[in-house]
Motif scaffolding. Structure first.
Motif, PDB file in Angstrom:
ATOM      1  N   ALA A  12      51.289  38.440  32.555  1.00  0.00           N
ATOM      2  CA  ALA A  12      50.332  39.395  33.114  1.00  0.00           C
ATOM      3  C   ALA A  12      50.986  40.320  34.127  1.00  0.00           C
ATOM      4  O   ALA A  12      50.580  41.480  34.283  1.00  0.00           O
ATOM      5  N   LYS A  13      52.025  39.833  34.832  1.00  0.00           N
ATOM      6  CA  LYS A  13      52.710  40.662  35.809  1.00  0.00           C
ATOM      7  C   LYS A  13      53.764  41.551  35.167  1.00  0.00           C
ATOM      8  O   LYS A  13      54.459  42.299  35.860  1.00  0.00           O
ATOM      9  N   GLY A  14      53.921  41.434  33.872  1.00  0.00           N
ATOM     10  CA  GLY A  14      54.872  42.295  33.184  1.00  0.00           C
ATOM     11  C   GLY A  14      56.311  41.879  33.308  1.00  0.00           C
ATOM     12  O   GLY A  14      57.218  42.711  33.161  1.00  0.00           O
ATOM     13  N   ILE A  15      56.560  40.609  33.593  1.00  0.00           N
ATOM     14  CA  ILE A  15      57.935  40.132  33.711  1.00  0.00           C
ATOM     15  C   ILE A  15      58.579  40.123  32.323  1.00  0.00           C
ATOM     16  O   ILE A  15      58.025  39.588  31.364  1.00  0.00           O
ATOM     17  N   VAL A  16      59.741  40.697  32.209  1.00  0.00           N
ATOM     18  CA  VAL A  16      60.418  40.876  30.926  1.00  0.00           C
ATOM     19  C   VAL A  16      60.717  39.519  30.286  1.00  0.00           C
ATOM     20  O   VAL A  16      61.209  38.593  30.958  1.00  0.00           O
ATOM     21  N   ASP A  17      60.426  39.393  28.997  1.00  0.00           N
ATOM     22  CA  ASP A  17      60.730  38.193  28.206  1.00  0.00           C
ATOM     23  C   ASP A  17      60.040  36.938  28.736  1.00  0.00           C
ATOM     24  O   ASP A  17      60.500  35.823  28.487  1.00  0.00           O
ATOM     25  N   ALA A  18      58.966  37.099  29.491  1.00  0.00           N
ATOM     26  CA  ALA A  18      58.295  35.930  30.070  1.00  0.00           C
ATOM     27  C   ALA A  18      57.828  34.964  28.992  1.00  0.00           C
ATOM     28  O   ALA A  18      57.872  33.743  29.172  1.00  0.00           O
ATOM     29  N   GLU A  19      57.370  35.467  27.857  1.00  0.00           N
ATOM     30  CA  GLU A  19      56.854  34.598  26.805  1.00  0.00           C
ATOM     31  C   GLU A  19      57.943  33.730  26.203  1.00  0.00           C
ATOM     32  O   GLU A  19      57.679  32.650  25.685  1.00  0.00           O
ATOM     33  N   ARG A  20      59.196  34.215  26.246  1.00  0.00           N
ATOM     34  CA  ARG A  20      60.279  33.475  25.602  1.00  0.00           C
ATOM     35  C   ARG A  20      61.046  32.571  26.550  1.00  0.00           C
ATOM     36  O   ARG A  20      61.994  31.902  26.140  1.00  0.00           O
ATOM     37  N   LEU A  21      60.688  32.562  27.823  1.00  0.00           N
ATOM     38  CA  LEU A  21      61.393  31.702  28.781  1.00  0.00           C
ATOM     39  C   LEU A  21      61.086  30.234  28.501  1.00  0.00           C
ATOM     40  O   LEU A  21      59.930  29.857  28.326  1.00  0.00           O
ATOM     41  N   ASP A  22      62.149  29.373  28.471  1.00  0.00           N
ATOM     42  CA  ASP A  22      61.891  27.950  28.339  1.00  0.00           C
ATOM     43  C   ASP A  22      61.449  27.406  29.699  1.00  0.00           C
ATOM     44  O   ASP A  22      61.415  28.130  30.710  1.00  0.00           O
ATOM     45  N   ASP A  23      61.104  26.109  29.744  1.00  0.00           N
ATOM     46  CA  ASP A  23      60.543  25.553  30.976  1.00  0.00           C
ATOM     47  C   ASP A  23      61.522  25.661  32.145  1.00  0.00           C
ATOM     48  O   ASP A  23      61.130  25.980  33.274  1.00  0.00           O
ATOM     49  N   GLU A  24      62.793  25.377  31.887  1.00  0.00           N
ATOM     50  CA  GLU A  24      63.779  25.426  32.970  1.00  0.00           C
ATOM     51  C   GLU A  24      63.920  26.833  33.526  1.00  0.00           C
ATOM     52  O   GLU A  24      63.948  27.041  34.744  1.00  0.00           O
ATOM     53  N   ALA A  25      63.967  27.824  32.630  1.00  0.00           N
ATOM     54  CA  ALA A  25      64.079  29.214  33.077  1.00  0.00           C
ATOM     55  C   ALA A  25      62.807  29.659  33.793  1.00  0.00           C
ATOM     56  O   ALA A  25      62.857  30.442  34.753  1.00  0.00           O
ATOM     57  N   LEU A  26      61.663  29.141  33.346  1.00  0.00           N
ATOM     58  CA  LEU A  26      60.399  29.498  33.979  1.00  0.00           C
ATOM     59  C   LEU A  26      60.330  28.947  35.401  1.00  0.00           C
ATOM     60  O   LEU A  26      59.856  29.622  36.325  1.00  0.00           O
ATOM     61  N   VAL A  27      60.819  27.703  35.591  1.00  0.00           N
ATOM     62  CA  VAL A  27      60.852  27.127  36.938  1.00  0.00           C
ATOM     63  C   VAL A  27      61.785  27.942  37.833  1.00  0.00           C
ATOM     64  O   VAL A  27      61.473  28.224  38.995  1.00  0.00           O
ATOM     65  N   ALA A  28      62.939  28.333  37.289  1.00  0.00           N
ATOM     66  CA  ALA A  28      63.861  29.157  38.068  1.00  0.00           C
ATOM     67  C   ALA A  28      63.205  30.478  38.460  1.00  0.00           C
ATOM     68  O   ALA A  28      63.382  30.960  39.590  1.00  0.00           O
ATOM     69  N   ARG A  29      62.436  31.055  37.549  1.00  0.00           N
ATOM     70  CA  ARG A  29      61.734  32.305  37.858  1.00  0.00           C
ATOM     71  C   ARG A  29      60.668  32.084  38.911  1.00  0.00           C
ATOM     72  O   ARG A  29      60.453  32.927  39.805  1.00  0.00           O
ATOM     73  N   LEU A  30      59.985  30.944  38.861  1.00  0.00           N
ATOM     74  CA  LEU A  30      58.960  30.619  39.853  1.00  0.00           C
ATOM     75  C   LEU A  30      59.575  30.509  41.243  1.00  0.00           C
ATOM     76  O   LEU A  30      58.987  30.953  42.237  1.00  0.00           O
ATOM     77  N   LEU A  31      60.781  29.916  41.323  1.00  0.00           N
ATOM     78  CA  LEU A  31      61.441  29.749  42.611  1.00  0.00           C
ATOM     79  C   LEU A  31      61.864  31.085  43.220  1.00  0.00           C
ATOM     80  O   LEU A  31      62.124  31.162  44.419  1.00  0.00           O
ATOM     81  N   ARG A  32      61.929  32.109  42.400  1.00  0.00           N
ATOM     82  CA  ARG A  32      62.281  33.434  42.927  1.00  0.00           C
ATOM     83  C   ARG A  32      61.115  34.098  43.635  1.00  0.00           C
ATOM     84  O   ARG A  32      61.272  35.132  44.290  1.00  0.00           O
ATOM     85  N   GLY A  33      59.910  33.543  43.503  1.00  0.00           N
ATOM     86  CA  GLY A  33      58.759  34.069  44.218  1.00  0.00           C
ATOM     87  C   GLY A  33      58.001  35.096  43.416  1.00  0.00           C
ATOM     88  O   GLY A  33      58.403  35.548  42.341  1.00  0.00           O
ATOM     89  N   GLY A  34      56.818  35.452  43.947  1.00  0.00           N
ATOM     90  CA  GLY A  34      55.999  36.462  43.310  1.00  0.00           C
ATOM     91  C   GLY A  34      55.085  35.937  42.235  1.00  0.00           C
ATOM     92  O   GLY A  34      54.331  36.700  41.639  1.00  0.00           O
TER      93      GLY A  34
END
Length: 689
Positions: free
Chosen positions: A334-356
């Motif tokens: 929804a926030k328009g983060i690039v390739d968000a749908e294709r991120l695996d769980d580990e990459a998604l957690v890393a993205r979450l730790l970046r904030g926002g």
């Protein structure tokens, strides 16, 4: 520097309010009938101290606390929720007023040492929505009274100057020694008095040097504060966050004895508060939901502080619902983060730790704007640390913040070998063995063979090989869930030392956790338990001279541990070893091959050791083989029975001594190899094995 008239008052008042806040929070979990009387004593002390330094506003707050508590005490009433809330509000107000007396305090409302929730907001990074003043981003920042750096530096400077004054005394000792060596003729009468002067000067110099080192380390530790000071504000943050969401939470802290620089504690607290609040908002479920999931109504949040080598680990663990990664992914899309749908769980957690990003279903006073993790990440970046997150759906989440140590205090034991010295953290030392016996590169401890490494191997790996033979002492060290033995020549006692990071120019060394300074201001390494164990377990075997023993011994025992232990000891001594897991299998093996000695357990399923020895004594082909019973049974009747069936020896496992065991084995093997007749004759004469 201008004189600070409120310095000592702030120290006393903060401590009084800290005790009051902790007592109120404890009363929320368990009834405390004596709470009113206890708090009244503390409030009365605070009121008197505030009056002495002419702070009527703070004295008035203490008086309000007395007014609230006096009827409860007189009526024998236990404070309820409303009274506890009112007490915390008054404690918060008094704490804020005291913080305002700090000469360096900002003009804005000050921060509470007990966690007020009414403190300055953390600024949100650019690109994120700025939370409103009541959005829960306000953090209680720790305000710990510390010795001023200038004063501490002055004390350390004076100590260093005094240490420098010892040098002329040491030179005087050398001059007395030189003078004594030049005496001749009629001057020889002076030799005795000069020797006594030299001895007294040398002893006094050494003693003063040791005391100055202890004094310097004690002064250095004034910079350090126990991590337990974090727990009260974090407990308050958990309590207030849970109260705002109609949740039930119990907070606990572990590792409060770890001492760190006050600046680190002050810096890290904001991040820890946010981690606790996130655990409440995103992890802990409401009581009804927890009951439906088979959990107790009250959730748990555990904050652990642990020193690991050159770092300190802060871990916040909850037993909540775990991360809703699907929700995080939807938010990212929804926030328009690039390739968000294709991120695996580990990459998604890393993205979450970046904030926002946020998993909260709605924006409220506690969560939902995705800025909370920004503060945690920014703190990690500011301290040069790392942030990690682990979560299991339905079981909970752990957020870990690792930051490098600048200074830390720890109890350690000093060891020496080959002219080298080092410190070992005392908490990692399980025990010390005197005159240990080596089996190759291992030491047997509690039926376990532990890899062995000498201190010389650790500190001078490319130098000369360690002297042959066993070390004088061995420290059993635990690190990373495993154990190893460290061989040393001497132990120089236990002390509290200040751990410093190695110079940045030195390459990283996993064996070195940091440095401590000796009396001459020279660095002494503090070894990492994890690094020691890893080095011992990864060490290459040393070449050993061939042992001219080729006799074969049969070990019979139904315990795998015992078989492996005996095998390792015997093979290290140069014997070949065959093994059997039962007396029946052992009997078949003995009929296939001639053995120089048989070691047999007594208590085994099926045929036991007594019967085994009886059977081989009745067999003409086997009767002359030496056989030793190995058992945990040491009753006189068992010993007598072993002798009556013809055993050549009886070893009690609980009294096992490796040197005696190998000597007995060598004697029996030599007798067996020397001739069948001699063994039978010795046995017939009752010669002891």
């Amino acid at each position: 520097m201008a004189k600070d008239p409120y310095r000592f008052f702030r120290v006393e008042a903060r401590d009084l309010l800290r005790q009051m806040g902790e007592a109120v929070l404890a009363a929320e979990h368990a009834p405390m009938p004596d709470l009113p009387a206890r708090l009244l004593r503390l409030a009365h002390t605070l009121k008197g101290a505030a009056s002495v330094v002419r702070q009527p506003g703070i004295a008035a707050k203490a008086h309000e606390i007395e007014d609230l508590l006096t009827p409860l005490r007189d009526g024998g009433v236990t404070p309820g929720r409303s009274e506890l809330d009112a007490l915390l509000a008054l404690i918060d107000a008094a704490t804020g007023a005291i913080a305002g007396l700090d000469p360096g305090a900002p003009a804005s409302p000050s921060t509470s040492a007990v966690g007020t929730g009414q403190t300055p907001r953390a600024a949100a990074p650019a690109g994120n929505d700025v939370p409103s003043t009541d959005d829960g981003a306000n953090m209680p920042l720790l305000d710990i009274p510390q010795l001023l750096p200038e004063e501490l530096d002055a004390v350390l400077g004076n100590i260093a100057q005094t240490q420098g004054h010892l040098a002329p005394v040491e030179r005087a000792v050398a001059l007395v020694r030189e003078l004594r060596s030049t005496l001749n003729g009629g001057q020889e009468a002076l030799a005795g008095p000069l020797a006594r002067i030299e001895d007294q000067l040398e002893r006094a110099t050494r003693q003063i040097g040791r005391e100055l080192v202890a004094l310097r380390d004690s002064a250095e530790q004034l910079r350090l504060l126990p991590a337990s000071l974090l727990f009260a504000p974090l407990q308050r943050a958990a309590r207030d966050a849970a109260r705002s969401q109609d949740k039930q939470v119990r907070f606990s802290g572990v590792g409060g004895e770890v001492k760190l620089e006050g600046a680190v504690l002050n810096t890290v607290l904001g991040a820890l508060v946010q981690m606790v609040r996130n655990a409440v908002a995103h992890g802990i479920e409401r009581p009804a939901d927890r009951a439906a999931a088979g959990k107790p109504a009250q959730g748990r949040i555990d904050l652990g502080v642990e020193r690991r080598g050159r770092e300190v680990l802060f871990s916040c663990t909850d037993d909540g619902a775990g991360l809703d990664l699907d929700g995080v992914r939807r938010t990212a899309v929804a926030k328009g983060i690039v390739d968000a749908e294709r991120l695996d769980d580990e990459a998604l957690v890393a993205r979450l730790l970046r904030g926002g990003l946020s998993t909260a279903p709605r924006v409220d006073a506690l969560a939902g704007r995705g800025v909370g993790m920004d503060l945690v990440r920014d703190t990690a970046d500011r301290l040069g640390g790392r942030l990690t997150l682990r979560s299991r759906r339905g079981e909970g989440t752990t957020v870990e913040l690792r930051v490098p140590l600048q200074l830390a205090a720890l109890r350690a034991i000093q060891v020496r070998a080959g002219g080298l010295s080092a410190w070992i953290p005392l908490e990692a030392v399980e025990c010390v063995l005197q005159r240990p016996v080596l089996n190759g590169q291992h030491i047997a401890v509690d039926d376990e063979l532990l890899p062995h490494l000498t201190l010389t191997d650790v500190l001078r790996p490319a130098g000369a090989a360690a002297a042959p033979g066993a070390p004088r002492s061995a420290l059993i060290v635990r690190g990373g869930g495993q154990r190893a033995a460290l061989g040393v020549d001497a132990l120089d006692g236990v002390s509290s030392v200040v751990l410093r990071p190695p110079p940045s120019l030195l390459p990283a060394a996993p064996l070195i956790a940091g440095l401590a300074l000796d009396a001459a201001q020279q660095p002494v390494p503090v070894l990492s338990p994890e690094g020691l164990v890893a080095a011992a377990r990864g060490a290459r075997p040393r070449p050993v001279a061939a042992v001219p023993r080729t006799e074969t011994i049969l070990v019979i025992d139904d315990s795998l541990t015992t078989r492996m232990l005996e095998q390792s000891i015997l093979e290290a001594a140069g014997y070949r070893v065959h093994m059997a897991a039962s007396a029946e299998d052992g009997l078949e093996a003995a009929r296939r091959e001639r053995y120089a000695l048989i070691l047999v357990d007594v208590e085994m399923p099926g045929m036991d050791g007594f019967e085994f020895v009886t059977r081989i004594r009745q067999d003409d082909a086997l009767r002359d083989i030496s056989a030793v019973l190995v058992t945990s049974r040491n009753a006189p009747e068992d010993l007598a029975r072993g002798k009556s069936v013809g055993a050549d020896g009886y070893i009690v496992k609980g009294e096992f001594a490796q040197n005696e065991f190998l000597a007995q084995v060598a004697r029996l093997v030599a007798r067996s190899v020397g001739g069948a007749g001699s063994a039978a004759e010795d046995r017939a004469e009752g010669a002891p094995a």
